[in-house]
Scaffold this active site. Structure first.
Site, PDB file in Angstrom:
ATOM      1  N   ASP A   8       0.824  -1.256   0.141  1.00 55.75           N
ATOM      2  CA  ASP A   8      -0.029   0.288   0.038  1.00 55.75           C
ATOM      3  C   ASP A   8       0.943   1.187   0.047  1.00 55.75           C
ATOM      4  OD1 ASP A   8       0.907   0.020   2.615  1.00 55.75           O
ATOM      5  OD2 ASP A   8      -0.988   0.076   3.575  1.00 55.75           O
ATOM      6  N   HIS A   9       0.408   2.407   0.196  1.00 54.62           N
ATOM      7  CA  HIS A   9       1.165   3.650   0.026  1.00 54.62           C
ATOM      8  C   HIS A   9       2.122   3.685   1.265  1.00 54.62           C
ATOM      9  CE1 HIS A   9      -2.221   4.707   2.714  1.00 54.62           C
ATOM     10  NE2 HIS A   9      -1.615   5.511   3.187  1.00 54.62           N
ATOM     11  N   CYS A  75       2.799  -3.519   4.057  1.00 52.27           N
ATOM     12  CA  CYS A  75       2.072  -2.310   4.392  1.00 52.27           C
ATOM     13  C   CYS A  75       2.586  -1.990   5.825  1.00 52.27           C
ATOM     14  CB  CYS A  75       0.483  -2.479   4.778  1.00 52.27           C
ATOM     15  SG  CYS A  75       0.221  -3.696   6.119  1.00 52.27           S
ATOM     16  N   GLY A  78       1.807  -4.800   8.523  1.00 51.73           N
ATOM     17  CA  GLY A  78       1.828  -5.985   7.613  1.00 51.73           C
ATOM     18  C   GLY A  78       0.475  -6.832   8.342  1.00 51.73           C
ATOM     19  N   GLY A  80      -2.792  -6.021   8.183  1.00 53.32           N
ATOM     20  CA  GLY A  80      -3.954  -6.038   7.283  1.00 53.32           C
ATOM     21  C   GLY A  80      -3.641  -6.697   5.966  1.00 53.32           C
ATOM     22  N   HIS A 108       8.102 -24.940   8.088  1.00 52.17           N
ATOM     23  CA  HIS A 108       6.515 -25.586   8.524  1.00 52.17           C
ATOM     24  C   HIS A 108       5.529 -25.334   8.175  1.00 52.17           C
ATOM     25  CE1 HIS A 108       9.013 -26.171  12.729  1.00 52.17           C
ATOM     26  NE2 HIS A 108       9.679 -26.469  11.813  1.00 52.17           N
TER      27      HIS A 108
END
Length: 153
Positions: A8-9, A75, A78, A80, A108
């Protein structure tokens, strides 16, 4: 393997750094090309779900090739991106904040998307995590395979 990136921005600066760094340091044939899904400017806010969905669709589109494809989503936190990307059964997006997280996510859980929080990761650390993510292999044994299978559907 292709490297597919989106942000995202708030993750744009780190995404652009990673693209330049990956292009300048070829990692022992660990990727064929870079696919940048955007955004390409921070002139306006961009919503992380839109880019997580783009990533999921791109991975689905290319997943039938004979080699695995991985992605990087970025983002601010992280969180979202992780929530948004994990809505799709073919995605196992793992928010990683350190190298141990990266190793466990790949070995894993067979994660195919590395999620980074730009507010928590320095540029060079993110690049070293990228290299580790792409080099770490999933442990194909009954225990881990069965767990991943349960997550998929």
């Amino acid at each position: 393997m292709d490297t597919v990136l989106a942000s995202d921005h708030r993750g744009l600066k780190l995404k652009n750094f990673l693209i330049k760094k990956i292009q300048s340091e070829i990692i022992e044939d660990s990727y064929n090309k870079i696919i940048d899904l955007g955004p390409f400017s921070d002139d306006y806010p961009s919503d992380y779900p839109d880019y997580a969905f783009l990533m999921a669709e791109k991975i689905k589109q290319i997943q039938n090739n004979k080699y695995p494809h991985f992605g990087i989503l970025i983002c601010a936190s992280g969180i979202g991106m992780s929530i948004s990307a994990n809505r799709f059964p073919w995605i196992r997006a793992a928010l990683c904040r350190n190298k141990k997280d990266v190793i466990l996510a790949r070995s894993h859980n067979n994660a195919n998307i590395l999620v980074l929080g730009s507010n928590f990761i320095q540029d060079e650390t993110a690049f070293s995590m990228y290299k580790l993510f792409y080099k770490t292999e999933f442990i194909y044994n009954k225990k881990y395979y069965n767990r991943v299978k349960k997550m998929t559907y």
